[in-house]
Design a protein around this motif. Structure first.
Motif, PDB file in Angstrom:
ATOM      1  N   VAL A  20       0.858  -1.190   0.000  1.00  0.00           N
ATOM      2  CA  VAL A  20       0.000   0.000   0.000  1.00  0.00           C
ATOM      3  C   VAL A  20       0.889   1.233   0.000  1.00  0.00           C
ATOM      4  O   VAL A  20       1.814   1.343   0.809  1.00  0.00           O
ATOM      5  N   GLU A  21       0.618   2.154  -0.910  1.00  0.00           N
ATOM      6  CA  GLU A  21       1.363   3.409  -0.987  1.00  0.00           C
ATOM      7  C   GLU A  21       0.369   4.569  -0.907  1.00  0.00           C
ATOM      8  O   GLU A  21      -0.292   4.898  -1.894  1.00  0.00           O
ATOM      9  N   ASN A  22       0.245   5.158   0.280  1.00  0.00           N
ATOM     10  CA  ASN A  22      -0.545   6.386   0.388  1.00  0.00           C
ATOM     11  C   ASN A  22       0.215   7.527  -0.274  1.00  0.00           C
ATOM     12  O   ASN A  22       1.448   7.508  -0.334  1.00  0.00           O
ATOM     13  N   HIS A  23      -0.515   8.528  -0.734  1.00  0.00           N
ATOM     14  CA  HIS A  23       0.138   9.602  -1.473  1.00  0.00           C
ATOM     15  C   HIS A  23       0.672  10.671  -0.524  1.00  0.00           C
ATOM     16  O   HIS A  23      -0.091  11.310   0.221  1.00  0.00           O
ATOM     17  N   SER A  24       1.975  10.889  -0.570  1.00  0.00           N
ATOM     18  CA  SER A  24       2.653  11.745   0.407  1.00  0.00           C
ATOM     19  C   SER A  24       2.167  13.191   0.396  1.00  0.00           C
ATOM     20  O   SER A  24       2.281  13.887   1.407  1.00  0.00           O
ATOM     21  N   LEU A  25       1.634  13.669  -0.729  1.00  0.00           N
ATOM     22  CA  LEU A  25       1.230  15.067  -0.820  1.00  0.00           C
ATOM     23  C   LEU A  25      -0.208  15.301  -0.350  1.00  0.00           C
ATOM     24  O   LEU A  25      -0.658  16.445  -0.301  1.00  0.00           O
ATOM     25  N   LYS A  26      -0.914  14.230  -0.020  1.00  0.00           N
ATOM     26  CA  LYS A  26      -2.256  14.382   0.533  1.00  0.00           C
ATOM     27  C   LYS A  26      -2.143  14.622   2.047  1.00  0.00           C
ATOM     28  O   LYS A  26      -1.186  14.196   2.690  1.00  0.00           O
ATOM     29  N   PRO A  27      -3.121  15.307   2.645  1.00  0.00           N
ATOM     30  CA  PRO A  27      -3.067  15.586   4.083  1.00  0.00           C
ATOM     31  C   PRO A  27      -2.990  14.306   4.906  1.00  0.00           C
ATOM     32  O   PRO A  27      -3.552  13.274   4.532  1.00  0.00           O
TER      33      PRO A  27
END
Length: 619
Positions: free
Chosen positions: A309-316
């Motif tokens: 799983v890779e959450n997007h770093s630029l999202k809050p």
């Protein structure tokens, strides 16, 4: 002094405002915000009380979990190992079983989910999401999630890196304020350690996998790179890799349902995204299953369903944590209803004995030297004829800007949502095929390798007495201790080596205490990846056998000169071979030591075990 103070203050001000110069943010609200606990909730987490600006320390996290476990009959906390700095690595178990052991959980017949957070401890979303979800399982309305599934959760794997906490650790990531370090106390990247298992942390995880045999294994990360609209990405190599039946289940059953649940809660799920040119998606996306040094590829190699799983770093941070909560909850629900079909897929893949077995995969018609860890060097050949898949990308507009500092181009993200169709390259073409042997003989003196094979859970037979067998062995030619760019550098604490394995049939005596490993076992494929020299993650490639590349006996010139004279006089064929080699190789012709060594290698005095890889293949 005043000037120096002003400089320090200006640097501090820049650092404190570093995240303000990240690309523009898209405002987000979703149904999953309802998951946030009321301020009066006794079990509210640090992330929630801080409006998702902070994450708790190691001590705060473990103290919270201990209190939760003491208060709830469904939550158990257990140690799975210790870090290099002596911190305990804890695993939290959520189960309705009366006895919570590896044996009892497996005996229950319920699917087991193993999820870990903080393997890169700055990427800590999973920890905070897991705290919220386990709180709601224990004291909310989510107990039903564990009635038909047993849930194993590792809140922080890289516990030492977690405590190297700073607001300046991940400049490409939007929160929390305090983020841990990527590597562990030994400066090793845990998600490059699954094959070689140098670290106590990864040894602990693999021991859990061996003991509990989870049906599905999740590794929770946060990205580093390009901007796009998705807040949570996972999957994308449908039906590929080494566990094709599992891969099809993950693509058709798991991701389909998980995506629906995420969308219903206001999130934007997508497949894993890695820009081909390592900066934007103008040249397409590229997906590769990777080598078993990585968690998900390791799971694939041992035929355990594994999800990166890779959450997007630029999202809050709030959006990322809540998205992870939804995904974990969705996973538990899917395993409750579809666990049996995944079990069938797992049994199918574990029963296969593929031969020949590819040691890696590449994108069809793409340069086989592509390094998927550094995608900036990925270049398509001019003669590409196989069209890649297309991908509808929910992207963010970007533009190329000329740097005033370096006078080169860089990408600037504008924050404007765009939809585009891009090429989606997939590494599906098998490479470096190896015929499956019946098994491998590993000599007793390779004790370090034998112990690591045992740590992986690989079954083996210990020879009680010396055994002479006819085996195929490799002599490693043209060995190079450098990367694709020609740099001789250590990587993850090792000097790696690449060479050409040339097979030869030999009669070899393996002493008592040596081991025989059959490839007719569920971890037979993993055995091949660890012992075949062509594998980029073999113990040979990681430098565990570098001693075979040194010669320890020599011969003096005053002995070689008369020896060579006699050899040439006795063999016209050797004389012609020598003359031809001098004519075709000027470096050889002008290097006396190389000439002496060449002749020396053709005598019975030469070390016949030089460059011989000591593992025997039983054909």
């Amino acid at each position: 002094m005043k000037t120096k103070l002003l400089i320090l203050l200006s640097i501090a001000t820049f650092q404190l405002n570093a995240q303000s110069i990240l690309p523009p943010i898209q405002e987000w609200h979703g149904k999953s915000e309802l998951l946030i606990a009321n301020a009066s909730n006794k079990w509210i987490t640090t992330a929630e009380t801080s409006a998702f600006t902070k994450t708790p320390t190691y001590d705060e996290t473990m103290s919270w979990f201990k209190k939760l476990a003491d208060a709830s009959p469904f939550i158990t906390m257990t140690s799975i190992g210790k870090s290099p700095e002596g911190r305990i690595i804890y695993m939290v178990i959520a189960s309705t079983e009366k006895t919570v052991t590896a044996a009892s959980l497996k005996k229950s017949g319920k699917p087991i989910l193993l999820a870990q957070a903080g393997i890169h401890s700055g990427e800590i979303d999973g920890k905070d999401a897991g705290m919220m979800l386990l709180r709601d399982i224990a004291f909310g309305n989510k107990k039903s999630l564990i009635e038909n599934v047993n849930f194993l959760f590792i809140p922080i794997l890289n516990v030492d890196g977690h405590e190297r906490s700073s607001s300046f650790n991940r400049p490409n990531q939007r929160g929390p304020q305090n983020m841990g370090w990527r590597t562990n106390a030994q400066n090793l990247n845990l998600n490059r350690d699954y094959a070689k298992i140098d670290t106590k942390e990864v040894q602990s995880v693999i021991n859990v996998i061996n003991e509990y045999d989870p049906l599905l294994y999740m590794d929770l990360h946060v990205t580093d790179g390009a901007d796009y609209q998705y807040d949570i990405t996972f999957g994308g190599l449908d039906g590929q890799g080494y566990s094709k039946s599992i891969s099809n289940w993950l693509d058709k059953t798991y991701k389909t349902q998980a995506d629906k649940d995420l969308i219903a809660n206001g999130h934007i799920p997508g497949q894993l995204l890695f820009a081909l040119n390592d900066r934007d998606f103008s040249e397409g996306n590229i997906l590769a299953s990777g080598e078993p040094r990585f968690s998900d590829a390791y799971g694939d190699a041992r035929h355990t369903a594994s999800v990166l799983v890779e959450n997007h770093s630029l999202k809050p941070f709030k959006q990322r944590v809540l998205g992870t909560y939804v995904l974990l909850e969705s996973t538990l629900k899917i395993l409750a209803t579809e666990g049996n079909s995944l079990k069938e897929s797992t049994i199918t893949d574990r029963a296969k004995r593929e031969s020949p077995l590819p040691m890696k995969f590449k994108v069809p018609q793409m340069d086989d030297k592509v390094n998927f860890e550094n995608l900036s060097i990925a270049k398509l050949k001019e003669d590409v004829v196989a069209a890649p898949d297309s991908l509808k990308l929910l992207g963010i507009e970007s533009k190329i800007v000329k740097s005033k500092v370096t006078n080169t181009d860089y990408v600037e993200w504008t924050g404007k949502p765009v939809t585009m169709t891009i090429a989606n390259f997939k590494a599906t073409e098998p490479m470096d095929l190896v015929v499956r042997p019946k098994g491998y003989y590993v000599p007793i003196w390779c004790s370090e390798v034998i112990e690591r094979l045992k740590l992986h859970g690989i079954q083996m037979e210990i020879l009680k007495e010396p055994k002479e067998v006819a085996v195929e062995m490799y002599r490693i030619q043209d060995a190079k201790f450098q990367d694709d760019s020609g740099n001789v550098l250590p990587y993850e604490g090792h000097m790696q080596v690449k060479g050409i394995p040339v097979p030869e049939i030999r009669k070899e005596v393996f002493p008592a205490g040596s081991v025989y490993i059959s490839t007719d076992q569920p971890l037979g494929d993993l055995t091949m990846f660890l012992l075949e020299p062509k594998s980029p993650d073999s113990f040979l490639s990681w430098g565990f056998f570098n001693a075979i590349f040194q010669r320890t006996e020599y011969i003096e010139a005053y002995v070689m000169e008369p020896t060579i004279t006699k050899m040439l006089a006795d063999s016209p064929e050797l004389l012609k071979e020598f003359e031809d080699k001098k004519a075709s190789d000027t470096i050889f012709a002008n290097d006396p030591n190389t000439i002496y060594t060449w002749f020396y290698s053709k005598t019975k005095f030469y070390d016949e075990r030089y460059l011989l890889y000591p593992i025997g293949r039983n054909l």
